[in-house]
Each structure stands twice: as structure tokens, then as C-alpha cells.
Scaffold this active site. Structure first.
Site, short mmCIF file in Angstrom:
data_model
loop_
_atom_site.label_atom_id
_atom_site.label_comp_id
_atom_site.label_asym_id
_atom_site.label_seq_id
_atom_site.Cartn_x
_atom_site.Cartn_y
_atom_site.Cartn_z
N GLU A 165 -78.81 108.48 29.17
CA GLU A 165 -77.57 107.76 29.02
C GLU A 165 -78.06 106.33 29.15
OE1 GLU A 165 -74.67 105.20 30.38
OE2 GLU A 165 -75.86 105.78 31.71
N ASP B 169 -70.41 108.58 28.88
CA ASP B 169 -72.02 108.62 29.33
C ASP B 169 -72.67 109.96 28.53
OD1 ASP B 169 -71.63 106.77 31.04
OD2 ASP B 169 -71.75 108.11 32.94
N ASP C 27 -77.22 104.17 25.83
CA ASP C 27 -76.40 102.74 25.96
C ASP C 27 -77.15 101.71 25.32
OD1 ASP C 27 -74.16 101.26 27.15
OD2 ASP C 27 -76.01 100.40 28.20
N GLU D 254 -73.47 108.99 24.99
CA GLU D 254 -74.69 107.86 25.14
C GLU D 254 -75.85 108.61 25.38
OE1 GLU D 254 -72.28 103.87 26.19
OE2 GLU D 254 -73.39 105.02 27.89
#
Length: 223
Positions: free
Chosen positions: A40, A113, A44, A116
Site C-alpha cells: 500500500e 488501502d 499510494d 493501493e
């Protein structure tokens, strides 16, 4: 092929060479380590880069403040979670019984989350281009027709059908062809009593979106 691999092929539009990466991306920390947190962290940053680059190209005359407002909307927890739900993530996310009982499988924070983490997993598995293609597909209804963002074709078809009392449109996977590394999915769209539409795509989502586009084109021309 496992159910998880089938879901990845059909809904994510990506076949993992390293299936363990997908499992890690779907694993909540309630099950210990490894879990999605490191992926994640990576995903991101990749998502942020992809969206920022898209906005920079799409809005050449906008100031930094305007671009920033668009950016935050597109990468927000709510947007990421909505995309995760559309792709069916709640059904495949892995967590212990307590976390699931507490609503974790439908938490905006957890689903955001995970989506991502999936981006990070695709990057490691197949490189930057594959990760960018996934983001383009998954965020297509959010990016829309720049500069005026319109409804996603599937949303537009659903609204049109429900407004006329035809019930929700039905999308059915009717076939699959091609090699494992480049599959093609054939989908049938039925809307009320209208003639069905069949289309193909690199993922089930792509095929469904194309079927919806064709249906909208048909009704726009009075067919």
C-alpha cells in the site's frame, strides 16, 4: 485456475506471474505478516504519480491550486474505496473473523488501502506500464471525458433503464478466448426488452464498459 486468479483476470484485468503478491495485497494486518501495508505504501505513491501526470496533461491551463483540488478528489479514501467495491474487493479481502465482524471488509480505509496495495503488487509483478494501465482502467469513470467529467457508461445505462422501469441492466460473461497472458472476455448486456449487445475486452470490466457504450450509442441514434 483458482477463484482468486479468475477474479484477478476478469475484474482487475491482470494475471499475476507471482500470485503471492496478490494474496499479500489482499491480506489485512489482522492476519499478521506479510500483509498489504508495505504494498500500500508503494501503490499510494504510484497512484499519486499517475493521477498527477494525467491532470498535468489534461488541464494545461489550470493553476496549481485547481490541479491540487482535482488530485485530492481522485485519490481520496472515498474514491479509492468506491473503486475497490466496484471491482469486488470486499468479497476477496482476507482478514480474521473479528475484523470482518467489525465491518472491516466494507471499511473505506481498508478498501482504499487494498486498492493501493493492488497497484503496488501489479507494479512489482509486471512493471510500471502494467500498473498505469490498471489505474487508467480502474479510474476511467472518474477521469471521464476531460475537461467535463461525465457519467461512466455503465452508470448511465443503469440510470436510463431504471428511469423507464426496465430494471437493472444484466451483464453476463459468455466466453473467454486467447492465451493466458492476453485473454479476451466476451460479455452480453441485456436491458429490458432491448436486443442484447455482446462485446469483448481485455478484462470483464472493459467488455462491460464497451457494451454499455454501444448501448448508449444505439439509443442516442434511436436504434
Amino acid at each position: 485456475m483458482s477463484d482468486l486468479e479468475t477474479w484477478s483476470d476478469e475484474d482487475l484485468g491482470h494475471r499475476f506471474r507471482q500470485p503471492g503478491l496478490l494474496e499479500e495485497a489482499l491480506t489485512h494486518r489482522s492476519l499478521g505478516s506479510p500483509n498489504y501495508e508495505r504494498l500500500e505504501f508503494l501503490g499510494d505513491r504510484v497512484l499519486g504519480y499517475a493521477i498527477a501526470a494525467h491532470l498535468y496533461r489534461a488541464f494545461p491551463n489550470e493553476a496549481e491550486g485547481q490541479l491540487t483540488r482535482r488530485f485530492h478528489q481522485l485519490v481520496s479514501r472515498q474514491t479509492c474505496a468506491a473503486i475497490a467495491r466496484r471491482l469486488g474487493v470486499p468479497a476477496v479481502v482476507r482478514m480474521n473473523g473479528q475484523a470482518r465482524a467489525d465491518g472491516g471488509a466494507d471499511s473505506d480505509n481498508i478498501l482504499g488501502d487494498v486498492i493501493e496495495a493492488i497497484i503496488g503488487a501489479i507494479l512489482i509483478d509486471a512493471g510500471e506500464e502494467a500498473a498505469m494501465r490498471f489505474i487508467e482502467r480502474a479510474w476511467a469513470d472518474r477521469l471521464g471525458d476531460i475537461p467535463h467529467v461525465g457519467k461512466h457508461p455503465k452508470s448511465a445505462v443503469q440510470e436510463w433503464a431504471l428511469a423507464r422501469g426496465l430494471g437493472a441492466p444484466s451483464y453476463e460473461l459468455v466466453g473467454r478466448s486467447g492465451p493466458h497472458h492476453a485473454p479476451r472476455f466476451r460479455v452480453r448486456l441485456d436491458v429490458g426488452g432491448h436486443p442484447p449487445i455482446e462485446t469483448t475486452g481485455a478484462s470483464k470490466q472493459d467488455a462491460e464498459t464497451e457494451a454499455a457504450r454501444q448501448f448508449l450509442d444505439r439509443i442516442a441514434h434511436g436504434a
